[in-house]
Write a protein that holds these residues in place. Sequence first.
Motif, PDB file in Angstrom:
ATOM      1  N   LEU A   3       0.852  -1.196   0.000  1.00  0.00           N
ATOM      2  CA  LEU A   3       0.000   0.000   0.000  1.00  0.00           C
ATOM      3  C   LEU A   3       0.890   1.250   0.000  1.00  0.00           C
ATOM      4  N   ASN A   4       0.606   2.145  -0.882  1.00  0.00           N
ATOM      5  CA  ASN A   4       1.328   3.421  -0.992  1.00  0.00           C
ATOM      6  C   ASN A   4       1.361   4.143   0.364  1.00  0.00           C
ATOM      7  N   SER A   5       2.503   4.767   0.698  1.00  0.00           N
ATOM      8  CA  SER A   5       2.666   5.338   2.041  1.00  0.00           C
ATOM      9  C   SER A   5       1.704   6.511   2.303  1.00  0.00           C
ATOM     10  N   ALA A  67      -0.657  -3.295   6.020  1.00  0.00           N
ATOM     11  CA  ALA A  67      -0.173  -1.938   6.290  1.00  0.00           C
ATOM     12  C   ALA A  67      -0.310  -1.657   7.795  1.00  0.00           C
ATOM     13  N   LYS A  68       0.530  -0.763   8.297  1.00  0.00           N
ATOM     14  CA  LYS A  68       0.529  -0.487   9.732  1.00  0.00           C
ATOM     15  C   LYS A  68      -0.671   0.375  10.130  1.00  0.00           C
ATOM     16  N   VAL A 112      -2.424   6.946  -7.425  1.00  0.00           N
ATOM     17  CA  VAL A 112      -1.397   5.894  -7.262  1.00  0.00           C
ATOM     18  C   VAL A 112      -1.857   4.575  -7.892  1.00  0.00           C
ATOM     19  N   LYS A 113      -2.983   4.626  -8.615  1.00  0.00           N
ATOM     20  CA  LYS A 113      -3.508   3.462  -9.352  1.00  0.00           C
ATOM     21  C   LYS A 113      -3.728   2.248  -8.457  1.00  0.00           C
ATOM     22  N   ASP A 114      -4.283   2.503  -7.270  1.00  0.00           N
ATOM     23  CA  ASP A 114      -4.588   1.394  -6.357  1.00  0.00           C
ATOM     24  C   ASP A 114      -6.080   1.061  -6.497  1.00  0.00           C
TER      25      ASP A 114
END
Length: 177
Positions: A3-5, A67-68, A112-114
């Motif tokens: 996952l993007n930050s 992810a956190k 971000v193309k998610d």
Amino acid sequence: MTLNSKLTKLLNEQINNEMSSSYVYLAMAAWFEQTPYAGFAQWMFTQSREETMHALKFYQYLADRDAKVELEPIAKPKADFKSPLDVFQQSLKQEEKVTQQINDLYEVAEQVKDHASKNLLLWFLNEQMEEEKIVRDMLDRLKLAGNDPASLLVLDREAGSRPAGGGGGADAGRTAR
Ligand code: FEO
């Protein structure tokens, strides 16, 4: 796919936004508990549970994406209101704010193309549209009722029979009145 930050940070913020929203509605429920409007209290309590379910949905999504999860403090909500109309006006503002947050999140997911995140956020966008509509409908009727106690009590009874919505299981644990 990691996952993007930036998206991770914003999704974590949304957990907080939804929990804050839940707290806002719980404060509204508590205010109604001190009035004759048991139905509106029930409505706001149900809405508070819906918002908690939304927060948990974001939590689960982050956990599923490995992810956190980072939880932040929840602000103290406003506790005093002037009237049922005032409460529902603030409820609409609250929902419009959340819709904007989800819209912003969707834009980042798109950048971000998610696509998995976009899918999750689309569910929330539909949920927001529904929530805004429900609140707007009630506001319209509250405006018509004005200060007429009989009309307000009819709306209160109607509000008390509101079913749990798409947040899932929002009515569980609440004793019927
Ligand atoms: Fe989860 Fe109604 O915002």
